[in-house]
Design a protein around this motif. Structure first.
Motif, PDB file in Angstrom:
ATOM      1  N   ILE A   1       0.834  -1.203   0.000  1.00 31.00           N
ATOM      2  CA  ILE A   1       0.000   0.000   0.000  1.00 31.00           C
ATOM      3  C   ILE A   1       0.865   1.247   0.000  1.00 31.00           C
ATOM      4  O   ILE A   1       1.963   1.254   0.559  1.00 31.00           O
ATOM      5  N   SER A   2       0.356   2.266  -0.652  1.00 34.88           N
ATOM      6  CA  SER A   2       0.976   3.583  -0.557  1.00 34.88           C
ATOM      7  C   SER A   2      -0.139   4.598  -0.773  1.00 34.88           C
ATOM      8  O   SER A   2      -1.273   4.231  -1.091  1.00 34.88           O
ATOM      9  N   GLN A   3       0.196   5.869  -0.582  1.00 32.87           N
ATOM     10  CA  GLN A   3      -0.802   6.911  -0.828  1.00 32.87           C
ATOM     11  C   GLN A   3      -0.317   7.808  -1.956  1.00 32.87           C
ATOM     12  O   GLN A   3       0.828   8.250  -1.951  1.00 32.87           O
ATOM     13  N   SER A   4      -1.204   8.051  -2.896  1.00 33.84           N
ATOM     14  CA  SER A   4      -0.804   8.855  -4.049  1.00 33.84           C
ATOM     15  C   SER A   4      -0.784  10.329  -3.672  1.00 33.84           C
ATOM     16  O   SER A   4      -1.341  10.744  -2.659  1.00 33.84           O
ATOM     17  N   ASP A   5      -0.149  11.123  -4.521  1.00 32.57           N
ATOM     18  CA  ASP A   5      -0.124  12.566  -4.280  1.00 32.57           C
ATOM     19  C   ASP A   5      -1.527  13.157  -4.316  1.00 32.57           C
ATOM     20  O   ASP A   5      -1.766  14.233  -3.818  1.00 32.57           O
ATOM     21  N   LYS A   6      -2.458  12.436  -4.917  1.00 35.26           N
ATOM     22  CA  LYS A   6      -3.830  12.922  -5.009  1.00 35.26           C
ATOM     23  C   LYS A   6      -4.647  12.555  -3.766  1.00 35.26           C
ATOM     24  O   LYS A   6      -5.758  13.030  -3.585  1.00 35.26           O
ATOM     25  N   GLY A   7      -4.086  11.674  -2.938  1.00 36.81           N
ATOM     26  CA  GLY A   7      -4.758  11.350  -1.682  1.00 36.81           C
ATOM     27  C   GLY A   7      -5.339   9.955  -1.611  1.00 36.81           C
ATOM     28  O   GLY A   7      -5.696   9.488  -0.537  1.00 36.81           O
TER      29      GLY A   7
END
Lengths: 1007, 416, 100
Positions: B282-288
């Motif tokens: 899992i990660s979080q994108s720059d868009k949220g």
């Protein structure tokens, strides 16, 4: 231009009065009042309200801010497609970001907050982004933030990340729990509007097992919203009668608050039931939500249609609402969405909104029909509402920032009129809600008459009824619902007849699309939440992002929480216009599950925390726990790792004691976790010869043999023992980790590769408790446990002997004289239920001989001291020869892995092969995972000689020892290697030695 | 048109009316020096590096749909070079180095974000396996650090440290790993390749490969025949189908991998985190949005869709690891076709057909490889021999036994 | 997906374990025969090379969560439509019979 009279000023959102609530009507319970807060202000509402309707009833129009420009936003819809009115619902650990106010059922004490604004909803500093519009249009970030190069990660990206996202997650563990269940039915009906109800009724009356899923808390769908009459009575009454009949049918299950979110292959659906979201928190022991896996022979999709916004400047201002939503607020919630309205539409359906608003006293100032020809239905409605009708007109501007204050209307002749209003209802027509028809890669097809996509090829077993299929009138929806309900029941083998069709009101569904208002300036939004405007689509077109998928990805249109439900058709129509292609030629982006966003907790159900995966306990678990054992997770098992005794300061001290006890006296260890497989039949020996690299058919009855299994690619798969109890009866053991895999492998061999062999295999791992009793005094202990002590004398029962016997006065047992520790040792197995009794007896009888239990750590030390391979060495990357077991490979029989293990690279002399390691400085510690380079060499890849597979502190030798896979292998015995472990700051010298550190001749096994 | 502050401001002032197409839409020419089959990340990068590194500009990329339609546009955007085996590590490290210079190289901001990739371990054995890997990385000069439980807790305190079925004991971190905006990789390479004269031809499906006397001389397409001196296949999940046009059978199965994104939320997860007791990353994108995934569905498939049990498995792993995810919502799931090789590692090599080159077998790790894959494939095509970085990624390694089997799972694609 | 097991009826595919291509036949190589190119190629193809068709695929599944029968399932890899399910042992016996 002329200004008509001013509208009532917009309500201040702080006013704690339900100023906009109608005196009567609606499906709300006025006898009870519910209190709630939004952004800290207290309001009241009634049971039956959504948060959105209650906010509107209180005159609150400004509810949120958009993603990029932080534009003020209100409530656009009355349903789950809402893109604007997203809030943080609840507080603390239960805070749910991005929750649609239009779907939140109001409960007493509800707390909600707006999101993506600072410092407040009314004054949001980042709304200056709107002024930078030309700089931050679609895809701007791909072209910038590159100078200076180092600034991207240090400056730009952190700023972007902080600005992105809408609501805030709680950041702490979700306190609620979730359930999962299976439902099997003949007919699944998705949606309980008029068509779904008729489908369920028809199938239910036929006797079919029906599951009816409705997203809302009430059945009825649009029948509750439109205020029409069905069956010569208010539609809600008709719905109630059908519901009563369905509820009385034993094989019909109604699931309210249940969204069918995905359609998988072969009639499998995923549905989410929101069991307790309508309460502040779920009752004790009750789930918040349930994931249903529904298997249906036939399904009827009756999910209705979604209304399309119109695209014109200012179409996003709070107070601009879909026309169908506006009448839903009036009819279902008894709320006036405004006091003075303008209706802007392209279709006759909006006429119902005009009359509905007028009936409850909302001043309809103007009806703007974008169509150039006068519509009789619209004309009649405008006349009834005493509204100005502007045919062929368009709204070209919206006044007001935090809420609509008026509109500018352009007539067909180009004249502009300003009208004050606080509500602008818009309707660009309706789009069938066909999401679920596309989850198996089917594509919808364009219906030019409806100006909408309608279902194309359908998933097997599915049929579509009502507005979801483009049948827009209530009458046609009812008719098709009944028809498909009958057809579904018949397809499942029932005799079915259509229910009588109730009479419905006349309605006109005439519609003509308008994809955008032309000749205007200002931001006209296509995707509200993601702030995608007409300009952005133009830019995407200019830069070549013309495929709908490129447009979507470049502009982010359709990627917000509503996944394009309100935006995607308008967007692709605009791209079609720019590329001068038809809409069907332009195509449509793919619909992907889920149809509605689904909480991850729901998809996980109970599988979290300790219940993430099942825990397998050994037969002696309770006994070991009683003794204070420390347990360790080994795969699915929880095993005793060591048994601390009082005064021991750390694990090493306990383990050293356990090892010494085994080497000098006797120890007992539960090895029940080993895979145990019973093999019987005339072909059993042949099967084992085929499965093992060494020969098993020559094994005498009453004897055990170590066995090595290869994969067909020639690498080692597993090892274990094979014991022969009768000519046609073997019991084999596998490693704990590979128990299931080996059984499958055997069944595959038997059923597929060698069907000629008559044999049967069955797992008996759970049926037998098995203990290792190891150490020089093990026979002494065992002789006190078995019923015939003389039968296990060294002569009568030598190394590798096995026997069926009895213990503790008649308890059947299997006895194996096999040793993992290198000591005189036995394994004894009894029915699993007697395991605890047996270990207590062994401990009791062994007390005189100094017995102690030992755990997995000691098991590991003992085997490393003896150079036995285990999971670390059986890595799937090693051959029998790598492990020094090449001599076991049979030469005169076929077996799995025989041929491919002879490939050149698997025979190469520089392959890493198993060796022992002892530190040159005996005080130094070895660690598994360290790499090896020749003494004096630099630790770079070119010099990499291998790595340490297993290590242990050997109390027998008084220093650390290791097993390693070393290039060149035993040929390097005596050399020194650097044991390099930079990730743990390790760098020590070790001498390469034989793998057997204790009793190299194996004499202790035979005493 | 070069992107710079000047062009950006200038365009803003003139209403953004002067932006030109990011890449041209040429009709196919009758012949090329090199034709690349597949307009995904690898194909586009190959074309770019053919032009840039080898001076070849008579190059076409043929894409049956729209560029980036394949796995470059449907992955979980993770980049890293934390590989174990010497056949892999230098290749992926070269890829990471190319990522690090990508935006300046191609004048396109693909948002390479080195947030760190943390692989968690849950047992002593797993710790030692990660230590082995971390040490192997260090031998190649790649950054790696082994963290203990408390170091992991300080970094990602929201993991389930107290009630986990498989307690977190620590992790292996590669701080230079991270994420990249995946679509932008395809667009950026396409634009940069186009600027160097490469023809990017969309809606052009290859329907046949012309092989004369053991040599590939051209392709048949839905837009007519195209001759080529050399043909490179970069068709990911469709590799077997395309190779079959030249009579080749491959050590590859096509499987579906699903990936998922949540609704956008304010910054929550700073790193890429992978679970060690189940298949979950899992990660979080720059868009949220939280971007996450798990294992492949597990059976041969050319259907671009996933199944429910795997969705549940991924969510279960997510909740076991991060119980704070419970109330966040999965917004969208999608499936891509993975070219699962028989040892879990890729193939960049010549083929038994002269003039025909293969780039395939990426399993579900192809995204991070995009730059190096293109760079090495370009080298292999231009020089007719592999570069040292892809020297081990041979097609004949299955016959010789020089496998690159990171997991030791054997010849079964759905176990890799 | 739902797989119609010959013994248990239609069950969710999560009850089954997938192996792969069921058209492959294990080469029979004489014990002790010298390794030649043809043998090497046959084994290489058997263990590593796959048709990997886009369309009908005969494939092995085991009903591990049920009767434990190995099955030969004929499934379309584009649509997941299942055209037939046979007990693997029956298929294998028939295969042996044709070889003899």
């Amino acid at each position: 231009m002329n200004d008509s009279s001013p509208a009532t000023p917009p309500q201040r959102s702080s006013a704690p009065v339900t100023a906009m609530r109608l005196m009567d009507g609606g499906l709300i319970d006025r006898s009870r009042t519910l209190g709630f807060t939004f952004d800290g202000t207290r309001y009241t509402g009634h049971p039956g309200d959504t948060l959105a309707s209650a906010l509107l009833a209180n005159g609150v129009r400004l509810v949120g801010r958009s993603f990029k420009y932080h534009r003020p936003r209100g409530i656009l819809t009355a349903g789950p497609e809402e893109p604007n009115a997203l809030v943080e619902l609840r507080t603390g650990a239960r805070r749910e970001p991005n929750t649609r106010a239009t779907t939140i059922e109001l409960y007493d004490g509800l707390v909600a907050a707006s999101q993506n604004r600072w410092p407040s909803l009314q004054y949001d500093l980042l709304s200056i982004n709107g002024l930078a519009g030309p700089l931050i249009g679609a895809g701007f970030y791909y072209k910038t933030f590159m100078w200076p190069a180092a600034w991207w990660e240090k400056v730009y990206e952190p700023l972007i990340r902080r600005a992105a996202g809408l609501g805030r997650a709680s950041g702490v563990a979700d306190p609620d729990h979730y359930d999962k269940g299976h439902l099997h039915c003949d007919v699944l009906v998705i949606g309980a509007g008029p068509s779904g109800l008729m489908a369920a009724l028809a199938a239910g009356r036929a006797g079919a097992r029906v599951v009816l899923c409705e997203e809302d808390s009430r059945l009825g769908g649009r029948a509750l919203l439109d205020g029409r009459r069905i069956d010569q009575r208010p539609a809600a009454d008709w719905v109630a009668a059908i519901e009563a009949e369905l509820a009385a049918m034993p094989d019909v299950r109604i699931l309210k608050r249940t969204s069918v979110v995905a359609a998988y292959d072969h009639g499998t659906f995923a549905a989410v039931e929101r069991n307790n979201d309508h309460l502040a928190e779920p009752p004790a022991f009750a789930p918040r939500q349930t994931l249903w896996r529904i298997v249906a022979q036939r399904s009827v999709l009756a999910a209705g249609a979604l209304e399309r916004p119109l695209v014109f400047p200012g179409n996003d201002r709070p107070g601009v609402m879909l026309a169908g939503a506006a009448r839903a607020y009036v009819n279902r919630f008894a709320v006036m969405p405004g006091r003075r309205a303008v209706v802007f539409a392209t279709n006759d359906d909006a006429a119902l909104t005009v009359t509905t608003l007028a009936e409850v006293g909302i001043d309809v100032a103007a009806v703007v029909d974008a169509r150039s020809e006068m519509s009789p239905a619209m004309e009649a409605a405008a006349r009834m509402a005493s509204a100005l009708l502007i045919t062929g007109g368009a709204v070209t501007r919206v006044r007001g920032s935090l809420g609509v204050e008026g509109v500018e209307i352009r007539s067909a002749d180009g004249r502009k009129t300003r009208i004050a209003c606080d509500l602008l209802c818009m309707s660009g027509g309706w789009t069938p809600n066909l999401h679920l028809t596309c989850h198996q890669n089917n594509r919808p097809v364009w219906d030019a008459r409806l100006a909408a996509f309608v279902p194309g090829n359908l998933p097997s077993g599915m049929a579509v009824a009502g507005a979801a299929n483009g049948e827009m009138s209530t009458r046609s929806a009812i008719m098709r619902g009944a028809e498909l309900g009958v057809a579904a029941a018949v397809a499942c083998g029932f005799r079915a007849a259509s229910p009588d069709l109730p009479p419905t009101d006349e309605e006109s569904t005439s519609s003509s699309p308008l994809w955008r208002v032309t000749g205007v300036t200002g931001k006209a939004f296509v995707d509200f939440q993601n702030d995608v405007t007409v300009t952005d689509i133009g830019l995407a077109h200019r830069e070549g992002f013309r495929s709908v998928e490129h447009m979507k990805r470049y502009t982010t249109l359709g990627m917000a929480t509503d996944q394009g439900k309100t935006s995607s058709i308008n967007g692709l129509a605009l791209m079609a216009e720019l590329t001068e292609r038809s809409i069907p030629d332009t195509g449509i982006t793919t619909f992907r599950p889920p149809y509605q966003p689904v909480a991850l907790g729901t998809l996980a159900g109970h599988h979290r925390g300790k219940d993430f995966r099942p825990t397998r306990l050994t037969p002696t678990h309770a006994w070991a726990a009683e003794r204070g054992a420390v347990f360790v997770e080994t795969g699915a098992w929880l095993r005793a790792q060591w048994y601390p005794e009082s005064g021991e300061r750390d694990w090493l001290e306990s383990v050293n004691r356990e090892v010494r006890t085994v080497r000098n006296a006797v120890g007992v260890c539960d090895v029940s976790t080993l895979g145990k497989i019973d093999v019987q039949g005339p072909g059993a020996a042949g099967l084992l010869d085929f499965l093992y690299a060494n020969t098993m058919s020559t094994l005498p009855v009453g004897r055990a043999r170590y066995g090595l299994m290869l994969r067909e690619d020639g690498f080692v798969m597993d090892d274990g023992t094979v014991s022969r109890f009768a000519p046609d009866h073997f019991v084999i053991t596998t490693t704990t980790a590979n128990a299931a895999k080996v059984l499958q492998h055997m069944e595959h061999a038997l059923q597929w590769l060698r069907p000629d062999l008559e044999a049967a295999v069955v797992s008996i791992s759970e049926q037998w408790a098995q203990f290792s009793i190891a150490g020089p005094r093990s026979r002494d202990v065992l002789q006190r446990v078995v019923d015939s002590p003389e039968a296990i004398s060294n002569a009568a029962f030598p190394f590798m002997a096995i026997a069926e016997t009895t213990v503790l006065g008649g308890l059947p047992a299997r006895l194996f004289r096999i040793s993992y520790s290198g000591e005189l040792a036995y394994e004894i197995a009894v029915a699993a239920g007697y395991g605890e009794a047996l270990i207590r007896a062994i401990m009791e009888q062994g007390r005189d001989f100094g017995i102690a239990p030992y755990g997995t750590e000691t098991l590991g030390v003992l085997r490393i001291e003896k150079g036995h391979v285990a999971g670390n060495e059986l890595s799937g990357q090693t051959t029998a020869r790598d492990l020094g077991l090449g001599r076991m490979l049979a030469k005169k029989k076929d077996y799995i892995g025989r041929v491919l293990q002879e490939r050149p690279a698997l025979l190469a002399g520089d392959r890493p092969a198993l060796v022992g390691l002892r530190p040159v400085d005996t005080g130094a510690r070895l660690r598994a995972g360290a790499h090896l380079v020749a003494s004096g060499q630099e630790p770079v890849a070119a010099n990499d000689l291998g790595y340490v597979t297993s290590v242990a502190f050997s109390p027998t030798l008084g220093h650390w020892i290791g097993l390693a896979l070393l290039s060149g292998g035993p040929a390097r015995h005596g050399e020194r290697v650097r044991v390099w472990d930079p990730v743990r700051s390790g760098d020590v010298l070790a001498e390469v030695c034989d793998t057997v550190f204790v009793d190299p001749k194996g004499e202790r096994l035979h005493v | 048109m070069r992107y710079s502050l000047t062009t950006l401001l200038g365009q803003a002032l003139m209403g953004n009316r002067g932006w030109r197409q990011a890449w041209r839409r040429p009709d196919p020419k009758p012949d090329y020096d090199v034709v690349i089959v597949g307009g995904g990340g690898h194909g586009l990068a190959t074309a770019y590096y053919l032009a840039k590194e080898h001076g070849l500009s008579r190059v076409a990329v043929l894409e049956k749909g729209w560029i980036g339609n394949g796995n470059v546009g449907r992955n979980t955007t993770i980049i890293r070079s934390n590989y174990l085996l010497p056949g892999n590590t230098p290749f992926y490290e070269w890829s990471l180095k190319l990522w690090e210079g990508l935006e300046q190289d191609i004048n396109y901001n693909a948002m390479v974000s080195q947030r760190g990739v943390l692989n968690l371990y849950h047992s002593d054995g797993q710790r030692d396996a990660y230590a082995r890997r971390g040490n192997a990385m260090r031998m190649f000069g790649v950054d790696s650090d082994l963290l203990d439980r408390e170091q992991v807790r300080a970094m990602v305190p929201y993991l389930d440290f107290d009630n986990a079925r498989f307690p977190i004991q620590g992790g292996l971190i590669q701080r230079r790993g991270g994420t990249v905006r995946h679509d932008a990789v395809a667009w950026g390479y396409a634009r940069a390749a186009d600027q160097r004269g490469v023809d990017i031809i969309e809606n052009c499906e290859v329907t046949g490969i012309d092989v004369i006397d053991g040599r590939a001389v051209g392709v048949m397409t839905t837009r007519g025949p195209i001759k080529a001196k050399k043909i490179g296949l970069a068709a990911a999940g469709n590799s077997s189908r395309v190779a079959a046009m030249a009579g080749l059978r491959l050590p590859i199965e096509s499987h579906v991998l699903q990936a998922f994104v949540s609704e956008g939320v304010k910054p929550l997860i700073d790193n890429v985190v992978t679970f060690g007791a189940g298949h979950f990353y899992i990660s979080q994108s720059d868009k949220g949005g939280l971007v996450f995934g798990g294992d492949i569905d597990g059976y041969n498939s050319y259907a671009w869709r996933g199944n429910l049990p795997m969705v549940e498995d991924v969510a279960e792993c997510g909740m076991a690891l991060m119980p704070m995810l419970g109330r966040l919502r999965m917004l969208r799931s999608w499936g891509g076709l993975m070219d699962m090789s028989m040892d879990g590692s890729p193939i960049i090599d010549r083929t038994p057909v002269d003039g025909l080159y293969l780039n395939a077998g990426w399993c579900y790790g192809g995204f991070k490889a995009t730059p190096a894959s293109g760079w090495c494939f370009a080298h292999t095509i231009a020089r007719n021999e592999p570069h040292a970085f892809n020297a081990a990624m041979r097609l004949d390694r299955f016959a010789s036994g020089r496998l690159i089997d990171e997991k030791g799972a054997g010849a079964q694609p759905n176990l890799h | 997906m739902r797989i119609p097991c010959c013994y248990c009826g239609a069950r969710g595919h999560e009850e089954f374990t997938y192996l792969g291509d069921a058209t492959l036949a294990r080469p029979s190589t004489e014990i002790g025969a010298p390794a030649d190119d043809a043998t090497a190629a046959a084994w290489h193809d058997y263990v590593y090379v796959r048709d990997n068709p886009s369309g009908r695929h005969r494939e092995l599944w085991q009903h591990t969560g049920g009767c434990r029968a190995w099955l030969v399932v004929t499934r379309d890899t584009r649509t997941h439509e299942i055209h037939g399910v046979e007990a693997a042992r029956d298929v294998a016996l028939a295969r042996e019979a044709t070889h003899e």
